[in-house]
Design a protein around this motif. Structure first.
Motif, PDB file in Angstrom:
ATOM      1  N   SER A 177      34.582  14.005 -15.377  1.00 37.49           N
ATOM      2  CA  SER A 177      35.363  14.321 -15.920  1.00 37.49           C
ATOM      3  C   SER A 177      34.898  13.206 -17.102  1.00 37.49           C
TER       4      SER A 177
ATOM      5  N   GLN B 192      32.823  22.111 -14.537  1.00 36.27           N
ATOM      6  CA  GLN B 192      34.242  21.632 -14.905  1.00 36.27           C
ATOM      7  C   GLN B 192      35.178  21.861 -14.000  1.00 36.27           C
TER       8      GLN B 192
ATOM      9  N   ARG C 260      30.852  13.233 -18.923  1.00 35.32           N
ATOM     10  CA  ARG C 260      30.092  14.356 -18.870  1.00 35.32           C
ATOM     11  C   ARG C 260      28.467  14.125 -18.701  1.00 35.32           C
TER      12      ARG C 260
ATOM     13  N   ARG D  42      28.782  24.994 -17.729  1.00 36.78           N
ATOM     14  CA  ARG D  42      29.856  24.095 -17.674  1.00 36.78           C
ATOM     15  C   ARG D  42      30.561  24.677 -17.379  1.00 36.78           C
ATOM     16  N   TRP D  43      31.499  25.542 -17.098  1.00 36.35           N
ATOM     17  CA  TRP D  43      32.366  26.509 -16.455  1.00 36.35           C
ATOM     18  C   TRP D  43      32.656  25.838 -14.751  1.00 36.35           C
TER      19      TRP D  43
END
Length: 544
Positions: free
Chosen positions: A505, A440, A508, A436-437
């Protein structure tokens, strides 16, 4: 891992029984004629050396390129695998453990024979491909926790055959790379000598080989996608971060299953493993301990490495041998490089199995109370983390077994009071949160797609366990089709398939692979947000 090895072996045997080998094809590499084997509509060239054998004084050194091929040779069998670290069964204790582990490793070493001389690769191409075909290329990097793994466990002919049937043919490449202490030796001595992360360098050397020779097999060196699972996917994410995000023209896309930039610290963080190896091999008195390690007999060095904690030990995925920052290939902690935007601007696909942590939590069944869980996490994974932060983490991942992993299994699979809780924390900390990091911090900057694999949820104790998604690729499922389309067009979508929307964004989106009558669905990447945010905050401050 064990599950991957057995899955790969099963798929390999099924594929082999489906078609009988025919007369051998050939390709020309420099001045050499290389003979392979035929399988259905594919041609396979196996065990091709891509670097000088990393033995003798080349042990613990960066891979050295081969001179041009001059002599004809057969490429009809897989090369020997690189050193495989000994496996241990996490749920077998006492007197039975030694016998069980010996039996396990005896069988595994028969399936995956290994040697220090192991830097070979394999190419599978459509039989009809010629040097002018310019087909897209997929390069597979196997997983195994940087401790085990082999190209022989996954048959590339399955992928190439499927691509031919889809009318979107590809060329498949897989390489062996040095593992465990041979490939990922830590320590200040290693860093000062400039020979860190040689396993990653092996992979890059194979990618350079692809650039030089893949056209002879009908591949286009300008259309290379790197694809991997677990440690292979982690490796790919690190190649995206290497050299400040410069791909050096080695690949144009990435497909990552169960692996993302993990929170790894400086190479000196593994000093205790280097020091133990020096002691156990009798090199303590040497003026140059690294050079001494180069002279230790292979069997003795392997035995010393096997004393270190393995994948299924109590410390689980706090691995002894793994890539670490070296100030050269990897400038600093990969998660910080992601945060700084120092990553290759290429299209990619990334995702996870739903229950990544279950396989790696079987060794913690003696951890049963709240205090024991806190101590385990503080001693093993989050050393130096303040108690207040650990309490926040444990509140986000409560003891309630209905919220643990295997997820969505209610009161089932709670084989110890804390098993499902620990599984959730390990699975998210090592796999889901880093994924996820990455998403993002690259969203809106490049074309990206995410997925979650929720099939095989009915497997007792493990659920949708780590590596279970490989059955959907090497088993010919929908994921194989999405992969092949991505390799061809840098977009997993195509006619006749459920549209896989990009990760944005605003939305997701995750392609969700499920059991049941509706096998595919689009869901949102919003689960366990509080817990993953805390995990990322902790690991950014104190990488392993």
């Amino acid at each position: 891992m064990i599950a991957q090895a057995l899955t790969g072996l099963l798929l390999h045997l099924v594929a082999f029984s489906a078609a009988a080998p025919l007369a051998g094809p050939t390709v020309t590499l420099d001045s050499a004629t290389v003979s392979g084997t035929s399988w259905g509509k594919t041609s396979k060239f196996l065990g091709i050396p891509f670097a000088q054998p990393p033995v003798g004084d080349l042990r613990f050194r960066l891979p050295q390129s081969l001179p041009s091929y001059q002599s004809n040779f057969n490429a009809t069998n897989y090369g020997l695998s690189c050193m495989q670290q000994a496996l241990t069964l996490p749920i077998v204790k006492g007197a039975a453990a030694e016998f069980s582990n010996q039996l396990l490793n005896s069988v595994f070493n028969k399936i995956v024979p290994n040697s220090e001389d192991c830097l070979t690769l394999n190419v599978v191409k459509p039989a009809s491909a010629t040097p002018s075909s310019k087909l897209p290329v997929v390069v597979w990097i196997y997983g195994g926790g940087f401790q085990i793994g082999s190209t022989s466990l996954n048959d590339g002919a399955i992928i190439v055959s499927r691509s031919i049937a889809m009318g979107s043919p590809v060329v498949y490449v897989s390489m062996n790379y040095r593992l465990s202490g041979f490939g990922f030796l830590p320590g200040k001595e290693v860093g000062e000598a400039g020979v860190a992360n040689v396993g990653l360098h092996d992979q890059r050397e194979a990618l350079r080989w692809v650039q030089k020779y893949i056209s002879q097999f009908g591949g286009d060196p300008a259309k290379v996608t790197i694809w991997g699972e677990s440690a292979g996917a982690i490796s790919i994410s690190l190649h995206m971060l290497a050299n400040g995000g410069d791909t050096q023209g080695l690949f144009r896309g990435a497909f990552m299953q169960s692996g993302a930039p993990i929170p790894i610290g400086d190479i000196t963080h593994g000093q205790k493993y280097y020091d133990s190896l020096v002691t156990d091999t009798g090199c303590s008195g040497a003026a140059d301990t690294l050079q001494c390690l180069r002279s230790v007999p292979y069997a003795s060095l392997k035995a010393a490495i096997n004393k270190s904690p393995g994948l299924f030990s109590y410390q689980s995925l706090n691995l002894a041998w793994l890539p670490r920052t070296d100030g050269v290939l990897l400038a600093e902690d990969p998660q910080k490089l992601v945060q700084q935007g120092k990553i290759a601007n290429i299209p990619y696909v990334i995702g996870n199995c739903d229950d990544e942590g279950t396989l790696f939590s079987l060794s913690t069944l003696n951890v049963t109370s709240e205090d024991q869980v806190k101590t385990y996490l503080k001693d093993i994974f989050f050393v130096g983390t303040p108690d207040e932060q650990l309490d926040q983490l444990l509140n986000a991942y409560p003891r309630d077994i209905t919220q643990g992993s295997p997820f969505d299994s209610g009161i089932l699979n709670a084989i110890s009071p804390q098993f499902k809780r620990i599984s959730a924390i390990i699975g998210d900390g090592v796999f889901q949160a880093p994924r996820r990091w990455l998403l993002q911090h690259t969203v809106g900057k490049q074309n990206i797609w995410g997925f979650v694999h929720k099939r095989l949820k009915v497997v007792p104790i493990l659920g949708s366990f780590h590596t279970s998604d490989l059955l959907d690729v090497y088993g010919g499922g929908e994921m194989a089709d999405y992969l092949i389309r991505f390799v061809n067009t840098l977009d997993p979508n195509g006619s006749g398939a459920l549209q896989w929307p990009q990760y944005t964004s605003q939305d997701r989106n995750l392609m969700t692979f499920r059991d049941g009558l509706i096998p595919l669905a689009i869901t949102q990447d919003n689960f366990r947000k509080e817990g993953m945010d805390i995990l990322t905050t902790i690991t950014l401050a104190r990488p392993i």
